[in-house]
Design a protein around this motif. Structure first.
Motif, PDB file in Angstrom:
ATOM      1  N   UNK A   1       8.643  -3.083  -7.126  1.00 18.65           N
ATOM      2  CA  UNK A   1       8.523  -3.098  -8.581  1.00 18.65           C
ATOM      3  C   UNK A   1       7.103  -3.439  -9.020  1.00 18.65           C
ATOM      4  N   UNK A   2       6.451  -4.358  -8.290  1.00 12.87           N
ATOM      5  CA  UNK A   2       5.055  -4.681  -8.601  1.00 12.87           C
ATOM      6  C   UNK A   2       4.171  -3.452  -8.400  1.00 12.87           C
ATOM      7  N   UNK A   3       4.423  -2.713  -7.315  1.00 14.08           N
ATOM      8  CA  UNK A   3       3.661  -1.485  -7.066  1.00 14.08           C
ATOM      9  C   UNK A   3       3.914  -0.462  -8.173  1.00 14.08           C
TER      10      UNK A   3
ATOM     11  N   UNK B   1       0.833  -1.209   0.000  1.00 10.17           N
ATOM     12  CA  UNK B   1       0.000   0.000   0.000  1.00 10.17           C
ATOM     13  C   UNK B   1       0.865   1.255   0.000  1.00 10.17           C
ATOM     14  N   UNK B   2       1.908   1.245   0.843  1.00  8.55           N
ATOM     15  CA  UNK B   2       2.784   2.412   0.937  1.00  8.55           C
ATOM     16  C   UNK B   2       3.526   2.658  -0.374  1.00  8.55           C
ATOM     17  N   UNK B   3       4.085   1.606  -0.972  1.00 12.16           N
ATOM     18  CA  UNK B   3       4.842   1.791  -2.215  1.00 12.16           C
ATOM     19  C   UNK B   3       3.925   2.119  -3.395  1.00 12.16           C
ATOM     20  N   UNK B   4       2.677   1.677  -3.337  1.00 10.51           N
ATOM     21  CA  UNK B   4       1.715   2.112  -4.353  1.00 10.51           C
ATOM     22  C   UNK B   4       1.520   3.628  -4.277  1.00 10.51           C
ATOM     23  N   UNK B   5       1.323   4.129  -3.058  1.00  9.20           N
ATOM     24  CA  UNK B   5       1.179   5.572  -2.889  1.00  9.20           C
ATOM     25  C   UNK B   5       2.418   6.320  -3.311  1.00  9.20           C
ATOM     26  N   UNK B   6       3.575   5.759  -2.965  1.00  8.28           N
ATOM     27  CA  UNK B   6       4.843   6.383  -3.313  1.00  8.28           C
ATOM     28  C   UNK B   6       5.027   6.454  -4.821  1.00  8.28           C
ATOM     29  N   UNK B   7       4.683   5.369  -5.525  1.00  9.85           N
ATOM     30  CA  UNK B   7       4.852   5.357  -6.973  1.00  9.85           C
ATOM     31  C   UNK B   7       3.838   6.245  -7.686  1.00  9.85           C
TER      32      UNK B   7
ATOM     33  N   UNK C   1       5.675   8.770 -10.276  1.00 13.68           N
ATOM     34  CA  UNK C   1       5.395   8.657 -11.702  1.00 13.68           C
ATOM     35  C   UNK C   1       4.581   9.815 -12.255  1.00 13.68           C
ATOM     36  N   UNK C   2       3.852  10.535 -11.382  1.00 14.04           N
ATOM     37  CA  UNK C   2       2.916  11.524 -11.921  1.00 14.04           C
ATOM     38  C   UNK C   2       3.182  12.961 -11.489  1.00 14.04           C
ATOM     39  N   UNK C   3       4.121  13.187 -10.549  1.00 10.84           N
ATOM     40  CA  UNK C   3       4.360  14.587 -10.199  1.00 10.84           C
ATOM     41  C   UNK C   3       4.981  15.377 -11.356  1.00 10.84           C
TER      42      UNK C   3
END
Length: 401
Positions: free
Chosen positions: A347-349, A223-229, A233-235
């Protein structure tokens, strides 16, 4: 630290090299015109293959180093990565897109040896505290995001093929450093009669998902790395959409974030863990990061860089404490295997965030950042509930005793 730096720089190096190469209408190289597919699609495939390779490689390379030793597995993987870079340069020279794609995937798989570098750092305890070792390793990891694009940009005038050949030569240099700087392990079990493929199937990092105590912590990490990515990736797109930034100003924004990460990794991780404890530090800083991500779309030109400084500092603390905690908690499963699973998780995130975040970004890239914030908040709440449940279980066990 050098291996970690090269692994991250390898991800970032092609961005300033391949983007102008593929998007320049004047480029006549056959790579750009493979099967008459749009150059942006061809480029996207190439950029995705390297981190996909790291995802695959980190699932078993770290575990193999637990069995066959850090130094030999690291040496072989580095030499194979150097060969992958050389093959990439050759593919550019002969204008073969399939060979280029295969070479990038192979190189990424070999760069899954980042998990080995983390395991080695953790094994330096007690000479170096585990949290301190991981925080220093992550500092070089963040530096790779600066050095990779800079190196690629300055080497680009030499030609695309030469960029990859030079990177391969540097990887060979890292292999030489490994031979002199890392001692061989003398506490390994005999590997006589062990089949390599059987050991990969039996001892890969994915198998750790069967460990019941580890699964709730991996859910938090995902969950944390999903938020981080979602943020990573989008900033840049958000900066273009909100402030009309060009590539130079986006680059300076990245410099601010990365420098905050490096400084915080070196000076803040240990003191925060000592003050709050490992899991409490991770939970608090995940919560703080979620709030910052949610407020970031409201930033103006004046507050933007202050928000980026805060993002970098908070990310570094959460990232620095959690891997060391996992190493201390689950050392019996193999440090290389545990760190490999965390890399695979990240990497999955990365892949999930890229796909899901792109769909959300159709509503506006600010929503992608807000989604990242919500995911970090959810991760913090999950970890808080898990820690409370563990504390109750431990208290109950003590009372019954």
């Amino acid at each position: 630290m050098l291996v970690s730096l090269l692994g991250t720089a390898g991800i970032a190096l092609p961005y300033p090299v391949l983007s102008p190469f593929f998007l320049d209408p004047a480029t006549s190289n056959g790579l750009v015109h493979f099967l008459d597919m749009p150059p942006k699609i061809l480029l996207g495939i190439l950029l995705a293959l390297y981190p996909l390779g790291i995802l695959l490689g980190s699932s078993f390379i770290g575990a193999l180093s637990d069995i066959y030793g850090r130094k030999p597995v690291l040496t072989i993987s580095l030499l194979a990565a150097a060969a992958g870079y050389a093959l990439t340069g050759y593919a550019v020279a002969i204008e073969s897109y399939p060979l280029f794609a295969l070479a990038r995937l192979i190189t990424g798989i070999c760069e899954g040896n980042i998990a080995i570098s983390r395991a080695i750092a953790l094994e330096l305890h007690p000479a170096i505290d585990r949290t301190r070792a991981i925080s220093l390793l992550y500092a070089t990891n963040y530096a790779g995001w600066l050095i990779g694009p800079l190196a690629g940009g300055y080497l680009m005038p030499l030609g695309v093929a030469n960029v990859f050949w030079i990177t391969g030569a540097v990887t060979v240099l890292a292999t030489v450093v490994v031979q002199f700087a890392i001692a061989s392990q003398d506490n390994l079990e005999s590997t006589a009669g062990k089949n390599l493929w059987r050991e990969i199937g039996r001892n890969n990092s994915i198998g750790l998902l069967k460990v019941a105590d580890m699964r709730p912590l991996l859910v938090y990490h995902l969950l944390f790395t999903l938020g981080l990515n979602c943020f990573y990736e989008f900033y840049p797109l958000w900066l273009v959409e909100r402030f009309d930034f060009d590539s130079i100003r986006i680059g300076w924004g990245t410099v601010v974030i990365t420098l905050a990460m490096i400084i915080s990794s070196i000076y803040a991780v240990g003191p925060m863990e000592n003050r709050f404890g490992a899991l409490s530090t991770v939970q608090r800083f995940s919560l703080l990061l979620g709030l910052i991500f949610l407020l970031l779309p409201l930033s103006g030109p004046i507050t933007l860089y202050a928000a980026f400084l805060a993002c970098g500092a908070v990310i570094a603390v959460a990232n620095g404490v959690f891997p060391a905690y996992m190493a201390n908690r689950f050392e019996e499963h193999g440090l290389g295997r545990v760190q490999g699973l965390l890399t695979t998780n990240f990497c999955a995130a990365n892949v999930i965030a890229a796909l899901g975040g792109s769909a959300i970004a159709l509503l506006g890239t600010g929503w992608s950042l807000a989604t990242g914030g919500l995911l970090c908040l959810l991760a913090s709440i999950w970890l808080y509930r898990h820690a409370r449940a563990e504390n109750r279980a431990q208290a109950g066990a003590q009372n019954s005793t």
